[in-house]
Design an enzyme around this catalytic site. Structure first.
Site, PDB file in Angstrom:
ATOM      1  N   LYS A 116       1.986  -0.647   2.189  1.00  0.00           N
ATOM      2  CA  LYS A 116       1.752  -0.701   0.749  1.00  0.00           C
ATOM      3  C   LYS A 116       1.503  -2.109   0.226  1.00  0.00           C
ATOM      4  O   LYS A 116       0.747  -2.296  -0.728  1.00  0.00           O
ATOM      5  CB  LYS A 116       2.914  -0.038   0.012  1.00  0.00           C
ATOM      6  N   GLY A 165       8.023   9.766  -0.706  1.00  0.00           N
ATOM      7  CA  GLY A 165       9.221   9.505  -1.495  1.00  0.00           C
ATOM      8  C   GLY A 165      10.350   8.862  -0.717  1.00  0.00           C
ATOM      9  O   GLY A 165      11.399   8.539  -1.283  1.00  0.00           O
ATOM     10  N   LYS A 237       5.621  15.976  -5.455  1.00  0.00           N
ATOM     11  CA  LYS A 237       4.929  16.797  -6.444  1.00  0.00           C
ATOM     12  C   LYS A 237       5.362  18.261  -6.376  1.00  0.00           C
ATOM     13  O   LYS A 237       5.667  18.785  -5.307  1.00  0.00           O
ATOM     14  CB  LYS A 237       3.424  16.679  -6.222  1.00  0.00           C
ATOM     15  N   ASN A 290      -3.877   7.574   0.297  1.00  0.00           N
ATOM     16  CA  ASN A 290      -3.527   8.488   1.385  1.00  0.00           C
ATOM     17  C   ASN A 290      -4.761   8.730   2.234  1.00  0.00           C
ATOM     18  O   ASN A 290      -5.777   9.243   1.746  1.00  0.00           O
ATOM     19  CB  ASN A 290      -2.996   9.803   0.824  1.00  0.00           C
ATOM     20  N   ARG A 292      -5.716  10.817   4.434  1.00  0.00           N
ATOM     21  CA  ARG A 292      -5.623  12.158   5.032  1.00  0.00           C
ATOM     22  C   ARG A 292      -5.940  13.181   3.954  1.00  0.00           C
ATOM     23  O   ARG A 292      -6.167  12.830   2.800  1.00  0.00           O
ATOM     24  CB  ARG A 292      -4.194  12.394   5.534  1.00  0.00           C
TER      25      ARG A 292
END
Length: 455
Positions: A116, A165, A237, A290, A292
């Site tokens: 990140k 997360g 989510k 992401n 993917r």
């Protein structure tokens, strides 16, 4: 050309990939653990291969076992789905070394965007807005505190190599940060092999909005508009929709343009998603990329008519994109809810035996499921057991269809989050499109719910 494809995953995404492969006349190979021997994806595939015991680290996360299966069954390609090895650069590199096509971007891109702090720097260099945060990784709590005091609380503490997360926590002062740093760093080290952390300013009352992009190997890049993903619990989510009811057409255009610009700057190839936080003034900031396919990809498919799994395979086969940006249009509105085997009051996983499983059916209702009736949900994997996707000509029509479908959904024998989903679908804030990332915590978090119910 890919003729034999191994799916290095399980559950609903494995079944989803198999369905498209059947349409493309591609022979499918499922891998499974001992706990998943009766799972739907094992039955749907043309071939299946036992790769180990129930625990993920001994089966789905065992790279050697997956490669053994791929070579033994002569797979041309491996689709990683999401989770597990989908964003593991070592796995993508192992595929390359074994002469097996990895359906996804290059090893280098996965490695860069999986970190990140590095991805944040790359986005900043590409002209994509980023939140105020630490420059580079943080290796000590004292260093983090000094940085946080420059940025200002509240702060999001994040695992540099994290996802899903894990290692992510909101902190509001020095004391909380000191306590959270050590535990989150240790957890990140255990899950990702990297305990380094970084900080970003937390946006209060923000929207989580992501842009789906597709890029081929010829330099062509398009975006497939956005998904609204603000309804979350534990930073994961729960409900997604496309398009977002919050952002304006101008913001939609700007975010799409920024996502395409970023993908081109990276030299990205295949399907990917750029995630953003958007404030009340519709200013957007890069969150992560992401590399993917996403859990919520069906809502994008429903409003564009593009099969994202097929597109992934086509690009891996060296084909050019068959459409240009101006040919893509938003058609209707789609909503997805994730069905979890969890206690609706505590949000804790609730494995057990499913006595009855009857998802709703009808026009513009789509089910992606990982279980069947008389199925044993085990504690070894993520508790998501299915996804319900609905579509309508308008958002209002989609919401009405969602309410009806959730009312018809029957699962007996285990606890699920169906109660919460029904309440969300009926809530005034959701109907008005006024849900932010704090929505679940404000209304459905155990503490908030107990206060509402006088417990």
């Amino acid at each position: 050309m890919i003729k034999r494809l191994l799916i290095a995953n399980r559950g609903e995404i494995a079944s989803r990939i198999i369905r498209t492969c059947k349409d493309m006349d591609i022979h499918t190979i499922a891998v499974y653990s001992e706990a998943d021997q009766y799972a739907p994806h094992v039955r749907l595939a043309d071939e299946s291969y036992l790769i180990g015991p129930s625990r993920a680290e001994e089966s789905y996360m065992n790279m050697d076992k997956i490669m053994e299966a791929a070579k033994k069954l002569k797979a041309d390609a491996i689709h990683p789905g999401y989770g597990f090895h989908s964003e593991n650069p070592a796995f993508a590199e192992r595929c390359r070394q074994e002469g097996i096509i990895f359906i996804g971007p290059s090893t280098e891109i996965i490695r860069k965007m999986g970190n990140k702090s590095i991805s944040r720097k790359l986005m900043k260099n590409a002209g994509v807005p980023v939140l105020p945060g630490s420059e580079g990784v943080l290796t000590s709590a004292a260093e983090a505190v000094r940085c946080a005091n420059k940025i200002g609380y509240p702060i999001m503490l994040k695992a540099s190599a994290g996802g899903g997360g894990i290692g992510l926590q909101t902190v509001n002062n020095d004391e909380e940060l000191m306590q959270a740093f050590a535990s989150n760093s240790k957890r990140a080290k255990a899950f990702f092999g990297d305990g380094s952390m970084f900080l970003e300013k937390k946006l209060v009352e923000s929207h989580h909005i992501e842009i789906q992009i597709i890029a081929d190997s010829f330099g062509n890049v398009v975006h497939l508009f956005e998904r609204e993903c603000s309804i979350q619990r534990r930073n994961q989510k729960v409900l997604e929709e496309a398009p977002s009811p919050f952002i304006s057409e101008e913001t939609r255009r700007k975010m799409g343009k920024a996502a395409v610009k970023a993908a081109k700057a990276l030299g990205y190839e295949n399907v990917g998603t750029l995630e953003f936080l958007v404030d009340e003034q519709e200013r957007f900031y890069f969150l992560e990329m992401n590399t993917r396919i996403q859990v919520e990809h069906p809502v994008t498919e429903e409003i564009t008519g593009v099969d994202l799994v097929k597109t992934q395979i086509d690009i891996a086969n060296g084909e050019k994109l068959q459409f240009r940006q101006e040919q893509l249009q938003i058609q209707g509105h789609a909503i997805e809810t994730r069905i979890y085997a969890e206690d609706p009051l505590s949000f804790y996983p609730s494995p057990g035996h499913i006595d009855r499983f009857q998802p709703p059916h009808g026009e513009n209702i789509r089910n992606e499921v990982a279980v069947t009736e008389n199925y044993q949900v085990t504690p070894f994997y993520d508790p998501m057991i299915g996804k319900l996707i609905v579509k309508g000509e308008t958002r209002e029509a989609a919401i009405e269809r969602l309410k009806e479908a959730l009312d018809q959904y029957e699962i007996k024998g285990i606890k699920t989050n169906l109660r919460t989903l029904r309440e969300v679908a009926q809530s005034e804030a959701f109907i008005k499109g006024q849900t932010t990332t704090s929505f679940i915590d404000d209304h459905y978090h155990p503490i908030a719910r107990n206060k509402q119910e006088g417990i």
